[in-house]
Design a protein around this motif. Structure first.
Motif, PDB file in Angstrom:
ATOM      1  N   THR A  11       0.825  -1.203   0.000  1.00  0.00           N
ATOM      2  CA  THR A  11       0.000   0.000   0.000  1.00  0.00           C
ATOM      3  C   THR A  11       0.859   1.252   0.000  1.00  0.00           C
ATOM      4  OG1 THR A  11      -0.129   0.145   2.415  1.00  0.00           O
ATOM      5  CG2 THR A  11      -1.822  -1.156   1.305  1.00  0.00           C
ATOM      6  N   GLU A  12       0.257   2.308  -0.521  1.00  0.00           N
ATOM      7  CA  GLU A  12       0.751   3.661  -0.364  1.00  0.00           C
ATOM      8  C   GLU A  12      -0.340   4.404   0.394  1.00  0.00           C
ATOM      9  OE1 GLU A  12       1.398   5.067  -4.341  1.00  0.00           O
ATOM     10  OE2 GLU A  12       3.400   4.194  -4.426  1.00  0.00           O
ATOM     11  N   LEU A  13      -0.233   5.690   0.508  1.00  0.00           N
ATOM     12  CA  LEU A  13      -1.199   6.467   1.260  1.00  0.00           C
ATOM     13  C   LEU A  13      -2.630   6.263   0.770  1.00  0.00           C
ATOM     14  CD1 LEU A  13      -1.437   8.485   3.570  1.00  0.00           C
ATOM     15  CD2 LEU A  13      -1.150  10.302   1.899  1.00  0.00           C
ATOM     16  N   ASN A  14      -2.816   6.190  -0.534  1.00  0.00           N
ATOM     17  CA  ASN A  14      -4.164   6.009  -1.074  1.00  0.00           C
ATOM     18  C   ASN A  14      -4.219   5.058  -2.270  1.00  0.00           C
ATOM     19  OD1 ASN A  14      -2.996   7.615  -2.950  1.00  0.00           O
ATOM     20  ND2 ASN A  14      -4.339   9.360  -2.672  1.00  0.00           N
ATOM     21  N   ARG A  15      -3.287   4.116  -2.316  1.00  0.00           N
ATOM     22  CA  ARG A  15      -3.295   3.101  -3.374  1.00  0.00           C
ATOM     23  C   ARG A  15      -2.906   1.750  -2.807  1.00  0.00           C
ATOM     24  NH1 ARG A  15      -0.126   5.054  -8.571  1.00  0.00           N
ATOM     25  NH2 ARG A  15       1.611   4.659  -7.199  1.00  0.00           N
ATOM     26  N   LEU A  16      -3.419   0.704  -3.462  1.00  0.00           N
ATOM     27  CA  LEU A  16      -3.191  -0.670  -3.031  1.00  0.00           C
ATOM     28  C   LEU A  16      -2.791  -1.495  -4.243  1.00  0.00           C
ATOM     29  CD1 LEU A  16      -3.618  -3.073  -0.970  1.00  0.00           C
ATOM     30  CD2 LEU A  16      -5.965  -3.103  -1.770  1.00  0.00           C
ATOM     31  N   PHE A  17      -1.801  -2.359  -4.076  1.00  0.00           N
ATOM     32  CA  PHE A  17      -1.330  -3.225  -5.156  1.00  0.00           C
ATOM     33  C   PHE A  17      -1.335  -4.670  -4.685  1.00  0.00           C
ATOM     34  CE2 PHE A  17       0.522   0.927  -5.677  1.00  0.00           C
ATOM     35  CZ  PHE A  17       0.205   1.221  -6.990  1.00  0.00           C
ATOM     36  N   VAL A  18      -1.621  -5.589  -5.610  1.00  0.00           N
ATOM     37  CA  VAL A  18      -1.742  -7.005  -5.301  1.00  0.00           C
ATOM     38  C   VAL A  18      -0.822  -7.796  -6.214  1.00  0.00           C
ATOM     39  CG1 VAL A  18      -3.322  -8.963  -5.161  1.00  0.00           C
ATOM     40  CG2 VAL A  18      -4.175  -6.653  -4.722  1.00  0.00           C
ATOM     41  N   SER A  19      -0.115  -8.765  -5.639  1.00  0.00           N
ATOM     42  CA  SER A  19       0.699  -9.697  -6.420  1.00  0.00           C
ATOM     43  C   SER A  19       0.327 -11.121  -6.018  1.00  0.00           C
ATOM     44  CB  SER A  19       2.190  -9.472  -6.164  1.00  0.00           C
ATOM     45  OG  SER A  19       2.953 -10.482  -6.797  1.00  0.00           O
ATOM     46  N   ASN A  20       0.137 -11.988  -7.005  1.00  0.00           N
ATOM     47  CA  ASN A  20      -0.145 -13.404  -6.756  1.00  0.00           C
ATOM     48  C   ASN A  20       1.072 -14.290  -6.964  1.00  0.00           C
ATOM     49  OD1 ASN A  20      -2.975 -13.319  -6.180  1.00  0.00           O
ATOM     50  ND2 ASN A  20      -3.257 -12.695  -8.301  1.00  0.00           N
ATOM     51  N   ASN A  21       2.222 -13.669  -7.252  1.00  0.00           N
ATOM     52  CA  ASN A  21       3.412 -14.451  -7.576  1.00  0.00           C
ATOM     53  C   ASN A  21       4.663 -13.918  -6.860  1.00  0.00           C
ATOM     54  OD1 ASN A  21       3.756 -12.118  -9.020  1.00  0.00           O
ATOM     55  ND2 ASN A  21       3.657 -13.085 -11.035  1.00  0.00           N
ATOM     56  N   ASP A  22       4.546 -13.745  -5.551  1.00  0.00           N
ATOM     57  CA  ASP A  22       5.670 -13.315  -4.713  1.00  0.00           C
ATOM     58  C   ASP A  22       6.235 -11.958  -5.100  1.00  0.00           C
ATOM     59  OD1 ASP A  22       5.709 -15.621  -3.051  1.00  0.00           O
ATOM     60  OD2 ASP A  22       6.742 -16.722  -4.645  1.00  0.00           O
ATOM     61  N   GLY A  23       5.438 -11.078  -5.679  1.00  0.00           N
ATOM     62  CA  GLY A  23       5.894  -9.739  -6.018  1.00  0.00           C
ATOM     63  C   GLY A  23       6.547  -9.604  -7.376  1.00  0.00           C
ATOM     64  N   VAL A  24       6.494 -10.635  -8.213  1.00  0.00           N
ATOM     65  CA  VAL A  24       7.089 -10.533  -9.548  1.00  0.00           C
ATOM     66  C   VAL A  24       6.273  -9.567 -10.407  1.00  0.00           C
ATOM     67  CG1 VAL A  24       7.686 -11.819 -11.646  1.00  0.00           C
ATOM     68  CG2 VAL A  24       8.100 -12.834  -9.397  1.00  0.00           C
ATOM     69  N   THR A  25       4.948  -9.698 -10.398  1.00  0.00           N
ATOM     70  CA  THR A  25       4.087  -8.764 -11.115  1.00  0.00           C
ATOM     71  C   THR A  25       3.041  -8.216 -10.143  1.00  0.00           C
ATOM     72  OG1 THR A  25       2.571 -10.514 -11.824  1.00  0.00           O
ATOM     73  CG2 THR A  25       4.375  -9.942 -13.337  1.00  0.00           C
ATOM     74  N   TRP A  26       2.534  -7.021 -10.442  1.00  0.00           N
ATOM     75  CA  TRP A  26       1.604  -6.333  -9.557  1.00  0.00           C
ATOM     76  C   TRP A  26       0.401  -5.834 -10.338  1.00  0.00           C
ATOM     77  CZ3 TRP A  26       2.444  -6.146  -4.370  1.00  0.00           C
ATOM     78  CH2 TRP A  26       3.727  -6.494  -3.927  1.00  0.00           C
ATOM     79  N   ALA A  27      -0.755  -5.804  -9.667  1.00  0.00           N
ATOM     80  CA  ALA A  27      -1.972  -5.237 -10.232  1.00  0.00           C
ATOM     81  C   ALA A  27      -2.577  -4.291  -9.198  1.00  0.00           C
ATOM     82  CB  ALA A  27      -2.975  -6.336 -10.579  1.00  0.00           C
ATOM     83  N   PRO A  28      -3.208  -3.210  -9.643  1.00  0.00           N
ATOM     84  CA  PRO A  28      -3.839  -2.316  -8.665  1.00  0.00           C
ATOM     85  C   PRO A  28      -5.064  -2.963  -8.047  1.00  0.00           C
ATOM     86  CG  PRO A  28      -4.293  -1.584 -10.901  1.00  0.00           C
ATOM     87  CD  PRO A  28      -3.342  -2.738 -11.010  1.00  0.00           C
ATOM     88  N   GLY A  29      -5.266  -2.731  -6.775  1.00  0.00           N
ATOM     89  CA  GLY A  29      -6.476  -3.171  -6.084  1.00  0.00           C
ATOM     90  C   GLY A  29      -7.443  -2.011  -5.991  1.00  0.00           C
ATOM     91  N   LEU A  30      -8.700  -2.310  -5.828  1.00  0.00           N
ATOM     92  CA  LEU A  30      -9.715  -1.276  -5.661  1.00  0.00           C
ATOM     93  C   LEU A  30      -9.867  -0.960  -4.182  1.00  0.00           C
ATOM     94  CD1 LEU A  30     -12.358  -2.711  -8.148  1.00  0.00           C
ATOM     95  CD2 LEU A  30     -10.632  -0.952  -8.587  1.00  0.00           C
TER      96      LEU A  30
END
Length: 154
Positions: A11-30
């Protein structure tokens, strides 16, 4: 950053990111629209995610695609939260009070510990609650006592 297995949330102050592969790739969360800023994030052993803000706590069971609000809770102005593996609970602290709140989902009951100071964060270790305050240093429960209270959410 919080993780469970290969599932990682950042997370950042107002953003969230999700990775399903140990942080290799990331997608924004809602994020919930009511949430003004993220003060904490925790992931449970089942992959559930909790995020906190001054407005409260929200939970997601679908990797941050939808959230539902947790509560009502006996604390406000949430400063941090984490999943405590030893207690098998989410622990939440507040800038506005001296309670450490512990709960499981679905939230029908919670436990709380009276810390004595507003805490920035809290964890347990070997049955002892420990917390970090903004101005008073580290607080340690010397006796390893059970929670001060246990109530149902009405």
């Amino acid at each position: 950053v919080s993780s469970q297995g290969n599932l990682v949330f950042a997370t950042e102050l107002n953003r969230l990111f999700v990775s399903n592969n140990d942080g290799v790739t990331w997608a924004p969360g809602l994020l919930p629209t009511e949430l003004s800023q993220i003060t904490g994030a925790a992931v449970g052993p089942d992959g559930s995610l909790w995020v906190s803000s001054p407005q409260g706590i929200w939970a997601s069971r679908d990797q941050a695609q939808t959230f539902h609000r947790i509560g009502p809770l006996p604390i406000t102005d949430i400063s941090d939260l984490n999943f405590d593996a030893g207690l098998q609970q989410v622990l939440a602290t507040s800038y506005a009070g001296n309670l450490v709140l512990g709960f499981k989902e679905p939230v029908s009951k919670w436990s709380y510990w009276v810390a004595g100071w507003p805490l920035r964060m809290a964890v347990s270790d070997g049955g002892r609650m420990m917390g970090a305050s903004l101005f008073h240093g580290v607080v340690v429960d010397q006796q390893g006592e059970a929670p001060s209270g246990h109530r149902g959410a009405d």
